[in-house]
Design a protein around this motif. Structure first.
Motif, mmCIF file in Angstrom:
data_model
loop_
_atom_site.group_PDB
_atom_site.id
_atom_site.type_symbol
_atom_site.label_atom_id
_atom_site.label_comp_id
_atom_site.label_asym_id
_atom_site.label_seq_id
_atom_site.Cartn_x
_atom_site.Cartn_y
_atom_site.Cartn_z
ATOM 1 N N SER A 220 0.775 -1.238 0.000
ATOM 2 C CA SER A 220 0.000 0.000 0.000
ATOM 3 C C SER A 220 0.807 1.289 0.000
ATOM 4 O O SER A 220 0.350 2.297 -0.522
ATOM 5 N N ALA A 221 1.992 1.295 0.584
ATOM 6 C CA ALA A 221 2.744 2.549 0.681
ATOM 7 C C ALA A 221 4.210 2.240 0.892
ATOM 8 O O ALA A 221 4.588 1.123 1.271
ATOM 9 N N SER A 222 5.039 3.245 0.639
ATOM 10 C CA SER A 222 6.470 3.082 0.871
ATOM 11 C C SER A 222 7.030 4.379 1.421
ATOM 12 O O SER A 222 6.492 5.464 1.185
ATOM 13 N N ALA A 223 8.115 4.263 2.198
ATOM 14 C CA ALA A 223 8.771 5.435 2.737
ATOM 15 C C ALA A 223 9.537 6.138 1.631
ATOM 16 O O ALA A 223 10.010 5.509 0.680
ATOM 17 N N GLU A 224 9.624 7.462 1.746
ATOM 18 C CA GLU A 224 10.331 8.233 0.715
ATOM 19 C C GLU A 224 11.814 7.891 0.686
ATOM 20 O O GLU A 224 12.444 7.941 -0.355
ATOM 21 N N GLN A 225 12.371 7.548 1.833
ATOM 22 C CA GLN A 225 13.783 7.209 1.909
ATOM 23 C C GLN A 225 13.946 5.740 2.282
ATOM 24 O O GLN A 225 13.216 5.213 3.116
ATOM 25 N N GLY A 226 14.909 5.076 1.646
ATOM 26 C CA GLY A 226 15.193 3.692 1.974
ATOM 27 C C GLY A 226 14.231 2.729 1.316
ATOM 28 O O GLY A 226 13.328 3.112 0.585
ATOM 29 N N SER A 227 14.447 1.452 1.597
ATOM 30 C CA SER A 227 13.616 0.399 1.009
ATOM 31 C C SER A 227 12.646 -0.137 2.058
ATOM 32 O O SER A 227 12.694 -1.294 2.457
ATOM 33 N N ILE A 228 11.778 0.731 2.536
ATOM 34 C CA ILE A 228 10.796 0.354 3.546
ATOM 35 C C ILE A 228 9.407 0.471 2.944
ATOM 36 O O ILE A 228 9.024 1.522 2.439
ATOM 37 N N GLY A 229 8.675 -0.615 2.982
ATOM 38 C CA GLY A 229 7.316 -0.610 2.468
ATOM 39 C C GLY A 229 6.336 -1.012 3.549
ATOM 40 O O GLY A 229 6.716 -1.504 4.620
ATOM 41 N N PHE A 230 5.056 -0.811 3.265
ATOM 42 C CA PHE A 230 4.010 -1.150 4.215
ATOM 43 C C PHE A 230 2.896 -1.891 3.491
ATOM 44 O O PHE A 230 2.513 -1.531 2.382
ATOM 45 N N SER A 231 2.410 -2.931 4.144
ATOM 46 C CA SER A 231 1.399 -3.791 3.548
ATOM 47 C C SER A 231 0.276 -4.033 4.557
ATOM 48 O O SER A 231 0.539 -4.316 5.731
ATOM 49 N N ILE A 232 -0.978 -3.914 4.094
ATOM 50 C CA ILE A 232 -2.125 -4.133 4.966
ATOM 51 C C ILE A 232 -2.351 -5.639 5.125
ATOM 52 O O ILE A 232 -2.523 -6.341 4.130
ATOM 53 N N PRO A 233 -2.364 -6.157 6.351
ATOM 54 C CA PRO A 233 -2.638 -7.592 6.550
ATOM 55 C C PRO A 233 -4.013 -7.955 6.000
ATOM 56 O O PRO A 233 -5.018 -7.314 6.342
ATOM 57 N N LEU A 234 -4.070 -8.966 5.153
ATOM 58 C CA LEU A 234 -5.325 -9.320 4.507
ATOM 59 C C LEU A 234 -6.420 -9.735 5.500
ATOM 60 O O LEU A 234 -7.577 -9.332 5.343
ATOM 61 N N PRO A 235 -6.099 -10.539 6.539
ATOM 62 C CA PRO A 235 -7.167 -10.919 7.472
ATOM 63 C C PRO A 235 -7.857 -9.726 8.129
ATOM 64 O O PRO A 235 -9.021 -9.826 8.519
ATOM 65 N N ASN A 236 -7.147 -8.592 8.239
ATOM 66 C CA ASN A 236 -7.719 -7.417 8.905
ATOM 67 C C ASN A 236 -8.826 -6.749 8.091
ATOM 68 O O ASN A 236 -9.650 -6.009 8.652
ATOM 69 N N VAL A 237 -8.834 -6.961 6.778
ATOM 70 C CA VAL A 237 -9.817 -6.279 5.926
ATOM 71 C C VAL A 237 -10.674 -7.264 5.149
ATOM 72 O O VAL A 237 -11.411 -6.875 4.238
ATOM 73 N N LEU A 238 -10.583 -8.540 5.502
ATOM 74 C CA LEU A 238 -11.287 -9.569 4.748
ATOM 75 C C LEU A 238 -12.804 -9.400 4.822
ATOM 76 O O LEU A 238 -13.507 -9.576 3.814
ATOM 77 N N ALA A 239 -13.320 -9.052 5.997
ATOM 78 C CA ALA A 239 -14.771 -8.881 6.145
ATOM 79 C C ALA A 239 -15.274 -7.759 5.245
ATOM 80 O O ALA A 239 -16.353 -7.864 4.635
ATOM 81 N N LEU A 240 -14.497 -6.692 5.139
ATOM 82 C CA LEU A 240 -14.856 -5.563 4.283
ATOM 83 C C LEU A 240 -14.905 -5.992 2.823
ATOM 84 O O LEU A 240 -15.860 -5.697 2.088
ATOM 85 N N ILE A 241 -13.890 -6.715 2.391
ATOM 86 C CA ILE A 241 -13.797 -7.185 1.006
ATOM 87 C C ILE A 241 -14.935 -8.138 0.668
ATOM 88 O O ILE A 241 -15.592 -8.012 -0.374
#
Length: 378
Positions: A220-241
């Motif tokens: 979903s997103a990445s930091a402007e500096q370095g190789s750091i990314g962020f990912s939403i855990p699928l189980p957390n949004v499964l009910a919504l989907i």
């Protein structure tokens, strides 16, 4: 004499009867024990089946199976994002910021087929959306991790179309969990921090468990500096989907707009593209995808180096790690990297550091590595 004979017969019959009764009793007891043991073994087997972890797969097989079900989402002339097939109804999971402000999109598959897609669900505060593609209905979807969350140290693959490079795969680990931050209008809670490099265009693509091939998150997103990314855990949004899949929205919220991290394709600078091109090149080598790595070379380089020769040059290289990377643009675009290579030499693995220099340019509107060289660093 006759009386003794009668007594002897009665005694024999009694002994036989007792023996027969005992035999029957023992038989029933043993049968009962065997049956109980069989039931216990059966229950144990069922428990084992339920508790057994997902089967480990080869990374090449996971990439091959997964790429077919990861799509590039195109929003007119605005930009691109990624998504993945979630169910057999043709539903694609992506980020809300990828499809914000639109209803209809174009979905491109790994084999360059294009389908119209319609946004059937989008959140106003969680960066998740669902696009329905009727042309993909009936296609077997990716395996989904519905309950178990990933843990720090788990090896993962990030797939998508960073900077427009479709079918890109990068590797890394879960380097952090339970990260919270805000990128208005979205709240990110309890998300994964990942070391797999991601870039604009990766948004909405799947985060894959490297051993099982299951989707564990949404990049979903990445930091402007370095190789750091962020990912939403699928189980957390499964009910919504699942809610949107079962009951599509009849009208989309009109206050969800494109935001600061909805990246437009035209906003990619040559420096960004060159940097990611070289990172993508090394990531392809790390997963032994020599065909993709070779395809990133310019025509003159390919003309002077056959694929077989190129591949043979890396067969003794187990992994490549980028220590430093810089881009300069003085007329030409030059990418300089300091890398550490794990190589097989004299019956064992050893590390050697190299300084590599690449000239990058465009061929038929596609950025390629035109030329390059390396020298060992003592």
């Amino acid at each position: 004499m006759k009386k003794q004979w009668i007594i002897s017969c009665i005694t024999t019959i009694m002994i036989f009867g007792v023996g027969f009764y005992s035999f029957t009793l023992i038989k029933e007891s043993v049968a009962s024990q065997l049956n109980t043991a069989a039931i216990a073994a059966s229950e144990s087997t069922e428990d084992t089946k339920e508790k057994a972890p997902a089967e480990s797969k080869e990374i090449k097989d996971i990439i091959h199976e997964t790429q077919k079900l990861v799509v590039q989402i195109e929003i007119g002339d605005y930009g691109i994002g990624s998504g993945f097939l979630y169910n057999d109804q043709g539903d694609i999971v992506t980020n809300a910021h990828v499809v914000a402000g639109v209803t209809n999109v174009t979905v491109k598959t790994a084999d360059n087929r294009e389908f119209p897609g319609k946004v059937i669900g989008i959140s106003e505060n969680t960066d998740v959306a669902v696009v329905r593609v009727d042309g993909l209905k009936g296609t077997e979807p990716l395996q989904i991790s519905k309950e178990k969350n990933a843990e720090i140290g788990d090896e993962v693959l990030a797939l998508g179309s960073p900077l427009g490079f479709q079918n890109t795969v990068t590797t890394g680990i879960i380097s952090g969990v339970d990260r919270d931050f805000e990128l208005p209008p979205y709240q990110f809670e309890n998300v994964y921090q990942i070391s797999a490099p991601i870039a604009p265009g990766n948004s909405g693509g799947p985060l894959i468990n490297r051993k099982t091939g299951e989707v564990v998150g949404i990049n979903s997103a990445s930091a402007e500096q370095g190789s750091i990314g962020f990912s939403i855990p699928l189980p957390n949004v499964l009910a919504l989907i699942e809610g949107w899949s079962n009951s599509p929205m009849t009208s989309l919220p009109n206050n969800v707009e494109q935001n600061d991290y909805f990246y437009e394709e035209d906003s990619f600078t040559d420096e960004q593209l060159a940097r990611y091109l070289v990172m993508y090149f090394y990531e392809s080598l790390n997963v032994k995808d020599y065909v993709t790595a070779y395809s990133l070379l310019g025509s003159s380089w390919q003309r002077d180096t056959t694929y077989e020769s190129f591949r043979n040059g890396y067969t003794n290289t187990e992994a490549v790690y980028i220590d430093e990377l810089s881009v300069t643009t003085n007329g030409d675009i030059t990418v300089t990297a300091i890398i550490s290579a794990e190589e097989w030499r004299n019956g064992s693995y050893s590390y050697q550091q190299y300084k590599t220099t690449y000239t990058v340019g465009y061929e038929n509107d596609q950025m390629k590595i035109i030329s390059g060289g390396m020298q060992a660093v003592n």
